[in-house]
Design a protein around this motif. Sequence first.
Motif, PDB file in Angstrom:
ATOM      1  N   GLU A  36      11.633  -3.496  92.894  1.00 32.73           N
ATOM      2  CA  GLU A  36      12.038  -2.722  94.064  1.00 32.73           C
ATOM      3  C   GLU A  36      11.882  -3.603  95.298  1.00 32.73           C
ATOM      4  OE1 GLU A  36      11.188   1.742  94.771  1.00 32.73           O
ATOM      5  OE2 GLU A  36       9.766   0.699  96.096  1.00 32.73           O
ATOM      6  N   GLY A  88      25.387   1.741  92.874  1.00 35.57           N
ATOM      7  CA  GLY A  88      24.771   2.381  94.017  1.00 35.57           C
ATOM      8  C   GLY A  88      25.695   3.355  94.727  1.00 35.57           C
ATOM      9  N   ASP A 130      20.215   5.446  91.221  1.00 35.63           N
ATOM     10  CA  ASP A 130      19.096   4.705  91.803  1.00 35.63           C
ATOM     11  C   ASP A 130      18.752   3.450  91.002  1.00 35.63           C
ATOM     12  OD1 ASP A 130      18.974   6.630  93.747  1.00 35.63           O
ATOM     13  OD2 ASP A 130      17.283   7.707  92.864  1.00 35.63           O
ATOM     14  N   SER A 131      18.795   3.531  89.669  1.00 38.23           N
ATOM     15  CA  SER A 131      18.495   2.369  88.832  1.00 38.23           C
ATOM     16  C   SER A 131      19.096   2.574  87.447  1.00 38.23           C
ATOM     17  CB  SER A 131      16.982   2.134  88.718  1.00 38.23           C
ATOM     18  OG  SER A 131      16.370   3.194  88.012  1.00 38.23           O
ATOM     19  N   GLY A 191      21.215  -0.652  92.130  1.00 35.93           N
ATOM     20  CA  GLY A 191      21.217   0.779  92.379  1.00 35.93           C
ATOM     21  C   GLY A 191      21.493   1.128  93.827  1.00 35.93           C
ATOM     22  N   ASN A 192      21.275   2.380  94.154  1.00 34.29           N
ATOM     23  CA  ASN A 192      21.505   2.908  95.489  1.00 34.29           C
ATOM     24  C   ASN A 192      20.338   2.543  96.419  1.00 34.29           C
ATOM     25  OD1 ASN A 192      22.772   4.450  97.491  1.00 34.29           O
ATOM     26  ND2 ASN A 192      21.695   6.313  96.889  1.00 34.29           N
ATOM     27  N   VAL A 239      17.726   3.752  98.829  1.00 33.81           N
ATOM     28  CA  VAL A 239      17.115   5.067  98.966  1.00 33.81           C
ATOM     29  C   VAL A 239      16.111   5.064 100.121  1.00 33.81           C
ATOM     30  CG1 VAL A 239      15.720   6.824  97.799  1.00 33.81           C
ATOM     31  CG2 VAL A 239      17.368   5.462  96.491  1.00 33.81           C
ATOM     32  N   LYS A 295      12.804   6.401 101.506  1.00 35.03           N
ATOM     33  CA  LYS A 295      11.627   6.989 100.872  1.00 35.03           C
ATOM     34  C   LYS A 295      10.374   6.536 101.604  1.00 35.03           C
ATOM     35  CE  LYS A 295      10.601   5.183  96.819  1.00 35.03           C
ATOM     36  NZ  LYS A 295      10.742   4.623  95.448  1.00 35.03           N
ATOM     37  N   LEU A 338      15.541  -0.600  97.527  1.00 35.89           N
ATOM     38  CA  LEU A 338      16.643  -0.906  96.608  1.00 35.89           C
ATOM     39  C   LEU A 338      16.073  -1.359  95.279  1.00 35.89           C
ATOM     40  CD1 LEU A 338      19.666  -1.608  95.951  1.00 35.89           C
ATOM     41  CD2 LEU A 338      19.225  -3.858  96.965  1.00 35.89           C
ATOM     42  N   ASN A 339      16.549  -0.772  94.173  1.00 32.37           N
ATOM     43  CA  ASN A 339      16.102  -1.170  92.840  1.00 32.37           C
ATOM     44  C   ASN A 339      17.096  -2.141  92.224  1.00 32.37           C
ATOM     45  OD1 ASN A 339      16.013  -0.820  89.707  1.00 32.37           O
ATOM     46  ND2 ASN A 339      14.052  -0.025  90.438  1.00 32.37           N
TER      47      ASN A 339
END
Length: 429
Positions: free
Chosen positions: A233, A353, A358-359, A375-376, A378, A380, A394-395
């Motif tokens: 991440e 993404g 997300d992953s 992935g997207n 996010v 958080k 970002l993952n």
Amino acid sequence: MASELEMPKLSDTMTEGTILRWLKKEGDAVEIGDEIAEIETDKATMAMEVFDEGILSKIMVQEGEKAAVGAVIGILGDEGEDVSDSGSSSKPAETPAPAEEKKEASPAPAASSPAQAPAPAAPASSDGSRLRVSPLARKIAEEKGVDLTTLTGSGPSGRIVKKDVEAAGSGSAKPAASSSAPAAAAAPAAKAIVPAAASGEDQRIELSTMRKIIADRLLTSKVTIPHFYLHVEVDAAPLMSLRKQINEQAEKTTGNKYTINDFIVKALINASVAVPQVNASFAGDHIVQYASVGVSVAVAVDDGLVTPVVKNAETKSLLQISREIKDIAARSRDKKLRPDEFDGGTVTISNLGSYGIDSFDAIVNPPQAIILSVGNIVKKPVVVGDEIKPGLRLNLGLSCDHRVVDGAVGAQFLAEMKKLIENPALMLV
């Protein structure tokens, strides 16, 4: 004099093609260089040009039908010439089976069902070039068991004709295949899984050429490549900030709008140069480590997924990469890419993404050793020091061929990706 139009080999991996549309109809005059048909290959849809002139006297393969490479798909003749017997031994690569037979065969994968195996390509000579064989000679060779690759044609341009086959006799021993490349390990046969019984409202969807290739390559990848997966991440806030600044300036200068994926592709390229062990392929008794980076960019199209390549990517600027990705993505969806634009990939990126994922873990794109899954971004809560603050995360996932890439090397590569994305200015120097 009548001449045969054969299914051309439009890519290095093509064994058959589908006639999507005839651009000429029977009776039309054809000149050298005319586009006569649109053909779907395993990689793209392309127009077929002719290298002879005459009248399109006979269409042998209809729209929507498949034919093996080298099969006769049409006949060119002179005006008024009788071509009724020409190409009579040619047939499409696939012959529709009766409904009952299709129903029985449909549950089994193509690899385990001899009845659904694709038709073989036209015979090749010992040097790998395609043999030129008349339809009658091919038919006689099949009947007499003559190996066409052992013959020297006496017809025009070395074409094998009837008398060459008859002179060879029957029972010719077929030479053993040879190759400088080591043989791949045989994949275990897939066990047929019978689907639930179909109802009257269910729909049968025939596999397109592209979907067959996707199914074959991904099954081969999962069965023969020992995958392992890593995730990291990263803080995407610095990248988002830099992208905003660059796009504000770019709109006034180049007019190009950079996507997040453009920056991640650039990071992938730089990381592949910094950790060259991942920019490689397994070749049986050795590993090929590539001097140049070719980025295969996964693009979703109507019937599946294609992976056109940004070649010599390490030599290109962020602007060049951004423009090239936009171009190949648009032409992928319009089926306008050339077969050579799919060649030369050494690493692959797959970004879901924009679909809100997300992953995920992607399947290695053989013969490459890694594929990066994105992935997207996010929003958080994240811990900064001793405080919880909002952040953008970002993952990144990395799927590796363990025969080429060990865990420590994969981790080193992802650490390099993390460093570049969290310090994006490093990609611009």
